[in-house]
Design an enzyme around this catalytic site. Structure first.
Site, short mmCIF file in Angstrom:
data_model
loop_
_atom_site.label_atom_id
_atom_site.label_comp_id
_atom_site.label_asym_id
_atom_site.label_seq_id
_atom_site.Cartn_x
_atom_site.Cartn_y
_atom_site.Cartn_z
N CYS A 2 12.36 -40.55 -10.59
CA CYS A 2 12.04 -41.17 -9.31
C CYS A 2 13.04 -42.28 -8.94
O CYS A 2 13.60 -42.93 -9.82
CB CYS A 2 10.66 -41.81 -9.37
SG CYS A 2 9.38 -40.67 -9.88
N ARG A 27 19.59 -38.71 -8.80
CA ARG A 27 18.73 -38.90 -9.96
C ARG A 27 17.81 -37.70 -10.19
O ARG A 27 17.27 -37.54 -11.28
CB ARG A 27 17.87 -40.15 -9.75
CG ARG A 27 18.65 -41.42 -9.72
CD ARG A 27 17.80 -42.58 -9.24
NE ARG A 27 16.76 -42.95 -10.19
CZ ARG A 27 16.91 -43.85 -11.15
NH1 ARG A 27 18.05 -44.45 -11.31
NH2 ARG A 27 15.92 -44.15 -11.97
N TRP A 73 10.02 -37.52 -8.65
CA TRP A 73 10.22 -36.43 -9.60
C TRP A 73 8.87 -36.25 -10.29
O TRP A 73 8.43 -37.12 -11.05
CB TRP A 73 11.32 -36.80 -10.60
CG TRP A 73 11.76 -35.69 -11.48
CD1 TRP A 73 12.72 -34.76 -11.20
CD2 TRP A 73 11.31 -35.41 -12.81
NE1 TRP A 73 12.88 -33.91 -12.28
CE2 TRP A 73 12.02 -34.29 -13.28
CE3 TRP A 73 10.37 -35.99 -13.66
CZ2 TRP A 73 11.82 -33.74 -14.55
CZ3 TRP A 73 10.17 -35.45 -14.92
CH2 TRP A 73 10.89 -34.33 -15.34
N ASN A 99 8.04 -45.74 -10.34
CA ASN A 99 8.80 -44.85 -11.21
C ASN A 99 8.28 -45.08 -12.62
O ASN A 99 8.26 -46.21 -13.08
CB ASN A 99 10.30 -45.21 -11.12
CG ASN A 99 11.14 -44.49 -12.15
OD1 ASN A 99 10.69 -43.52 -12.75
ND2 ASN A 99 12.36 -44.96 -12.36
N GLY A 100 7.83 -44.03 -13.27
CA GLY A 100 7.30 -44.18 -14.63
C GLY A 100 6.02 -43.40 -14.80
O GLY A 100 5.72 -42.51 -14.00
N GLU A 486 27.86 -27.79 -25.85
CA GLU A 486 27.99 -28.46 -24.56
C GLU A 486 28.33 -27.46 -23.45
O GLU A 486 27.80 -27.54 -22.34
CB GLU A 486 29.04 -29.58 -24.66
CG GLU A 486 29.37 -30.33 -23.39
CD GLU A 486 28.18 -31.03 -22.73
OE1 GLU A 486 27.09 -31.06 -23.30
OE2 GLU A 486 28.35 -31.50 -21.59
N LYS A 490 26.05 -26.75 -20.12
CA LYS A 490 26.58 -26.88 -18.76
C LYS A 490 26.23 -25.64 -17.95
O LYS A 490 25.81 -25.72 -16.81
CB LYS A 490 28.11 -27.08 -18.75
CG LYS A 490 28.64 -28.41 -19.20
CD LYS A 490 28.43 -29.56 -18.25
CE LYS A 490 27.13 -30.26 -18.47
NZ LYS A 490 27.04 -31.30 -19.45
N GLU A 493 22.32 -25.39 -17.19
CA GLU A 493 21.69 -26.34 -16.30
C GLU A 493 22.13 -26.20 -14.85
O GLU A 493 21.35 -26.47 -13.95
CB GLU A 493 21.85 -27.78 -16.79
CG GLU A 493 23.26 -28.28 -16.85
CD GLU A 493 23.37 -29.68 -17.46
OE1 GLU A 493 22.37 -30.42 -17.49
OE2 GLU A 493 24.47 -30.04 -17.89
N HIS A 509 24.42 -14.23 -38.38
CA HIS A 509 23.06 -14.42 -38.89
C HIS A 509 22.02 -14.26 -37.79
O HIS A 509 20.91 -14.77 -37.92
CB HIS A 509 22.94 -15.80 -39.55
CG HIS A 509 23.89 -15.96 -40.69
ND1 HIS A 509 23.67 -15.41 -41.93
CD2 HIS A 509 25.10 -16.55 -40.76
CE1 HIS A 509 24.69 -15.69 -42.73
NE2 HIS A 509 25.58 -16.38 -42.03
N LYS A 608 18.70 -37.05 -13.35
CA LYS A 608 19.92 -37.63 -13.91
C LYS A 608 19.59 -38.65 -14.99
O LYS A 608 20.26 -38.70 -16.01
CB LYS A 608 20.73 -38.28 -12.78
CG LYS A 608 22.06 -38.88 -13.24
CD LYS A 608 23.03 -37.81 -13.72
CE LYS A 608 24.33 -38.35 -14.22
NZ LYS A 608 25.08 -37.34 -15.00
#
Ligand code: F6R
Length: 613
Positions: A2, A27, A73, A99-100, A486, A490, A493, A509, A608
């Site tokens: 948020c 964000r 969010w 926010n939280g 990584e 990328k 997402e 394996h 974010k």
């Protein structure tokens, strides 16, 4: 997560707040809302983007010189118009953005319902504004006191801003474990989740600390108190160094592409004034200060989440290989809830771009309780992690707006490389000549990275060939194994293609069962030490008709011949390879995501800075 923006002063609040919400879009969010005070609240909320909110408001009434805005969010309750913030008290006198997470909201809600409160939304936030109303009315208190007493009853994390239409000259903000920044202008104040909505109005900011409540008013007065009602005598006013151009796309279609291209500069900035190959020194704030403790540490524990965790894995290879230091790399979210063995002779390195990740913050607090030295490697200046760690260094990458982390990752790896080299030199674990070679080569990295970026067209071509794949596999060994992880992250997402990163030898394996002609396999083959072994892994993929995209060092012949596509990058010393080899993978994901029509900078469901656990 948020985003909060609030304004009080002589100007029209609505355009300031909408622009601020646009600045906070990076964000991650799923709905947005504003409340502008003008005798009464003009309150508008909408599921979707800030632009949807603006379209919805269109010519409706928005005039007024104070107000609050929010990008939500979703945590409690689905993303819809009702659950969007701001939320109002039952008597419509108060509005609040948050926010939280209020963890004990269900208990509080039941108690308030027993008092006759009726709730419109499914959110924890609405419970908080009703609680403030209840306490304010029952005890006949000014807004700030009602907020303070209410917060003593709340368990959880919050940054909030509250307004009272009967007391229109002030804004009240508070924080605990979620950031809130106050901008101080000329007879005006701003409150926001970070400095990005504030910087075009003022450079003077105060970062609220946990457990503090701020009241700002139209007369240019600000008062900050702790939740116990102790006045903070002289709040520290920071001078922002952020430039407005850093928040613009600068001619690129997406921030992510801008940030990928900034990397030669940002890696240079991470090293500026900290390394001199000619004179043979590295000076890293904190590492020098605590060098005795660090050099003798029984082990390093590196903690972070997501991309920062991947950088941490590279840190492990570097510290072990160069400084001969035992290292463990931990997901902060796991570390905090285990009963880990952390001692006072351990050094904990916390990695975070945002400096606000809730799990990383909690892991730091745990390490500090066990008396370990905590060193932060952080990008956002003034962020919570930067402020609570015992020592640390900024990566100086500038604002990273694209949700997918790129320049922060290479910045983190640059700092970890300097840290490992500095400790290796102090501990005498590498020869002088190797130390000098690595320093010289580190200074060469920005130039070499610029050459990698010249491969963008070729990478775009390859992206076209594999953009319709449903799955992808990324393989690497040694220093390039975390790079494989990584690269896969990328792709996942931003393009929503399922991808896995694996140590190349582990392929046999399990993942080898997945390989067929529809499976692109991206192999990072720049290691000199394990070249033959990687070459065998490539052969194994080809034998099963997999499509191989190989990242190879300039002049490579053997693997390039086997691979369907090979991307050459400049040769470098092996410990520095990740700084170059990750960049083609960033570009590949970027192009694939664009070709698939994805919103690269704001991928679905992602935030974010993850300020809730
Ligand atoms: C991936 C990404 C995330 C973050 C993670 C940690 O591209 O950006 O995985 O790396 O959420 O965030 P910070 O580094 O801000 O603690």
């Amino acid at each position: 997560m948020c985003g909060i923006v609030a304004y009080i002063g002589p100007k029209e609040a609505y355009p300031i707040i909408i622009k601020g919400l646009q600045r906070l879009e990076y964000r991650g969010y799923d709905s947005a809302g504003v409340a502008i005070l003008n005798g009464t609240f003009n309150l508008y909320k909408r599921k979707g983007k800030v632009s949807d909110l603006v379209d919805f408001i269109n010519a409706k009434k928005t005039n007024g010189t104070s107000g609050i805005g929010h990008t939500r969010w979703a945590t409690h309750g689905k993303p819809d118009d009702t659950n969007a913030h701001p939320h109002t008290s039952g008597d419509d006198n108060l509005v609040l953005v948050h926010n939280g997470i209020i963890e004990n909201y269900a208990v509080l809600k039941r108690a308030l319902e027993n008092e006759g409160h009726v709730f419109k939304s499914e959110t924890d936030t609405e419970v908080l504004v009703h609680l403030i109303q209840e306490i304010q009315t029952r005890e006949n208190l000014p807004l700030e006191d009602a907020v303070r007493i209410s917060l003593t009853k709340v368990i959880g994390a919050y940054a909030i801003v509250v307004m009272d239409k009967r007391d229109p000259e002030k804004l009240v903000g508070a924080r605990k474990q979620s950031p809130l920044v106050i901008g101080i202008g000329e007879d005006e104040f701003f409150m926001a989740s970070d400095a990005t909505p504030i910087v075009e109005h003022t450079k003077q900011v105060v970062y609220l600390n946990d457990g503090e409540i701020a009241v700002v008013n139209r007369n240019g007065e600000m008062e900050i108190k702790t939740i116990e009602s102790n006045k903070i005598q002289r709040p520290y006013v920071h001078q922002l160094e952020l430039q407005i151009e850093q928040l613009e796309k600068g001619g690129y279609d997406y921030f992510m592409m801008k940030e990928i291209h900034e990397q030669p500069k940002t890696i240079g900035d991470a090293m500026r004034g900290r390394i001199n190959a000619d004179e043979g020194w590295i000076r890293l704030g904190g590492v020098d200060e605590y060098s005795a403790k660090m050099s003798k540490a029984s082990r390093f524990i590196i903690a972070g989440c997501g991309t920062s965790w991947h950088a941490g894995l590279i840190g492990e290879y570097l510290l072990e290989d160069l400084a001969r230091m035992p290292v463990e790399v931990e997901y902060a979210s796991e570390l905090r809830y285990r009963n880990p063995i952390i001692n006072e002779d351990d050094v904990v390195v916390a990695l975070s771009q945002s400096g606000e990740t809730a799990d990383t913050l909690a892991a730091i607090e745990l390490a500090q309780k066990r008396n370990a030295l905590v060193y932060g490697i952080v990008n956002v200046v003034g962020s919570s992690i930067a402020r609570i760690t015992d020592a640390g260094s900024y990566i100086h990458a500038g604002p990273e707006i694209g949700v997918a982390s790129t320049k922060a990752f290479t910045g983190q790896v640059t700092l970890l490389t300097m840290m490992a080299l500095s400790l290796a030199h102090k501990r005498g674990t590498i020869s002088e000549s190797y130390y000098h070679r690595l320093l010289v080569e580190l200074e060469n990295i920005p130039g070499k990275l610029a050459k990698v970026l010249e491969k963008a067209k070729q990478i775009e071509y390859i992206a076209r060939e594999i953009k319709d794949a449903n799955n992808a596999l990324y393989l690497g060994r040694g220093y390039n194994f975390p790079v494989a992880l990584e690269g896969a992250l990328k792709l996942k997402e931003i393009s929503y293609i399922h991808a896995e990163g694996y140590p190349a030898a582990e392929m046999k394996h399990g993942p080898i069962a997945l390989i067929d002609e529809n499976m692109p396999v991206i192999v990072i083959c720049t290691n000199k030490s394990a070249y033959d072994k990687i070459a065998s892994n490539v052969q194994e993929v080809k034998a099963r008709k997999g499509m191989v995209i190989a990242i190879v060092a300039e002049g490579d012949e053997e693997i390039s011949k086997m691979a369907d596509y090979s991307i050459e990058i400049p040769d470098t010393e092996e410990p520095l390879t990740p700084l170059l080899s990750v960049v083609p993978l960033q570009l590949l994901s970027y192009y694939i995501a664009v070709m698939r029509g994805c919103n690269v900078d704001q991928p679905r469901n992602l935030a974010k800075s993850v300020t809730v656990e």
